[in-house]
Motif scaffolding. Structure first.
Motif, PDB file in Angstrom:
ATOM      1  N   ARG A 155       0.995  -1.230   0.181  1.00 29.79           N
ATOM      2  CA  ARG A 155      -0.059  -0.376  -0.752  1.00 29.79           C
ATOM      3  C   ARG A 155       0.581   1.117   0.076  1.00 29.79           C
ATOM      4  O   ARG A 155       2.053   1.212   0.602  1.00 29.79           O
ATOM      5  N   PHE A 156       0.498   2.333  -0.843  1.00 36.33           N
ATOM      6  CA  PHE A 156       0.988   3.716  -0.656  1.00 36.33           C
ATOM      7  C   PHE A 156       1.493   4.107   0.554  1.00 36.33           C
ATOM      8  O   PHE A 156       2.221   4.934   0.859  1.00 36.33           O
ATOM      9  N   CYS A 180       9.026   5.323   4.600  1.00 35.09           N
ATOM     10  CA  CYS A 180       9.949   6.101   4.346  1.00 35.09           C
ATOM     11  C   CYS A 180       9.956   7.103   4.625  1.00 35.09           C
ATOM     12  O   CYS A 180      11.469   7.647   5.292  1.00 35.09           O
ATOM     13  N   LYS A 181       9.421   7.638   5.453  1.00 31.68           N
ATOM     14  CA  LYS A 181       9.420   8.336   6.599  1.00 31.68           C
ATOM     15  C   LYS A 181      10.376   7.798   7.923  1.00 31.68           C
ATOM     16  O   LYS A 181      10.753   8.442   8.678  1.00 31.68           O
ATOM     17  N   ALA A 182       9.214   6.321   8.078  1.00 31.43           N
ATOM     18  CA  ALA A 182      10.777   5.555   9.178  1.00 31.43           C
ATOM     19  C   ALA A 182      11.835   5.328   8.811  1.00 31.43           C
ATOM     20  O   ALA A 182      12.773   5.748  10.091  1.00 31.43           O
ATOM     21  N   LEU A 183      12.278   5.639   7.984  1.00 29.69           N
ATOM     22  CA  LEU A 183      13.580   5.376   7.816  1.00 29.69           C
ATOM     23  C   LEU A 183      14.794   6.210   6.941  1.00 29.69           C
ATOM     24  O   LEU A 183      15.345   6.322   6.438  1.00 29.69           O
ATOM     25  N   ASP A 184      13.452   7.849   6.545  1.00 34.02           N
ATOM     26  CA  ASP A 184      14.550   8.716   5.923  1.00 34.02           C
ATOM     27  C   ASP A 184      15.178   8.384   4.879  1.00 34.02           C
ATOM     28  O   ASP A 184      15.866   8.737   4.521  1.00 34.02           O
ATOM     29  N   CYS A 185      14.870   7.893   3.646  1.00 34.50           N
ATOM     30  CA  CYS A 185      14.590   7.449   2.524  1.00 34.50           C
ATOM     31  C   CYS A 185      13.344   7.519   1.716  1.00 34.50           C
ATOM     32  O   CYS A 185      13.111   8.479   1.996  1.00 34.50           O
ATOM     33  N   PRO A 210      10.881   6.271  -1.304  1.00 35.55           N
ATOM     34  CA  PRO A 210      11.079   4.878  -2.415  1.00 35.55           C
ATOM     35  C   PRO A 210      12.153   4.198  -4.085  1.00 35.55           C
ATOM     36  O   PRO A 210      11.583   3.456  -3.175  1.00 35.55           O
ATOM     37  N   GLY A 211      12.615   4.655  -3.906  1.00 36.62           N
ATOM     38  CA  GLY A 211      13.733   4.486  -5.210  1.00 36.62           C
ATOM     39  C   GLY A 211      14.670   3.330  -4.121  1.00 36.62           C
ATOM     40  O   GLY A 211      15.291   2.567  -4.505  1.00 36.62           O
ATOM     41  N   ASP A 212      15.005   4.243  -2.651  1.00 42.06           N
ATOM     42  CA  ASP A 212      15.791   3.085  -2.029  1.00 42.06           C
ATOM     43  C   ASP A 212      14.898   2.471  -1.648  1.00 42.06           C
ATOM     44  O   ASP A 212      16.197   1.171  -1.479  1.00 42.06           O
ATOM     45  N   ILE A 213      14.103   1.596  -1.703  1.00 40.81           N
ATOM     46  CA  ILE A 213      13.951   0.308  -1.127  1.00 40.81           C
ATOM     47  C   ILE A 213      13.299  -0.177  -2.189  1.00 40.81           C
ATOM     48  O   ILE A 213      13.582  -1.726  -2.108  1.00 40.81           O
ATOM     49  N   LEU A 214      12.820   0.280  -2.610  1.00 42.37           N
ATOM     50  CA  LEU A 214      11.977  -0.378  -4.248  1.00 42.37           C
ATOM     51  C   LEU A 214      13.077  -0.537  -5.392  1.00 42.37           C
ATOM     52  O   LEU A 214      13.421   0.438  -5.847  1.00 42.37           O
TER      53      LEU A 214
END
Length: 74
Positions: free
Chosen positions: A44-45, A52-57, A59-63
């Motif tokens: 889910r978005f 992204c908020k929790a990891l300060d990143c 979406p492209g850093d994760i996916l």
């Protein structure tokens, strides 16, 4: 699947444990594990936003998109 979830990489970079992230996100360890192990069929978005908020990143850093062998041979 051609989408790779690099959640464990970002967690390591931010020195955040799975327990800590699951608490920040308000999701179970089981659901976090599904994401971390590339077993999720969808995200889910709103969940992606919280990650992204929790990891300060970003979406492209994760996916990450990686071409499947099956897609190449079609």
């Amino acid at each position: 699947m051609a989408i790779i979830v690099n959640l464990d990489v970002m967690m390591a970079k931010r020195k955040m444990s799975a327990t800590e992230l699951s608490k920040k996100l308000g999701i179970t360890m089981a659901n976090l594990s599904i994401l971390k192990n590339n077993k999720a069929r969808a995200v889910r978005f709103s969940t992606l936003n919280e990650i992204c908020k929790a990891l300060d990143c970003q979406p492209g850093d994760i996916l990450e998109y990686v071409e499947d062998d099956e897609e190449i041979h079609e």
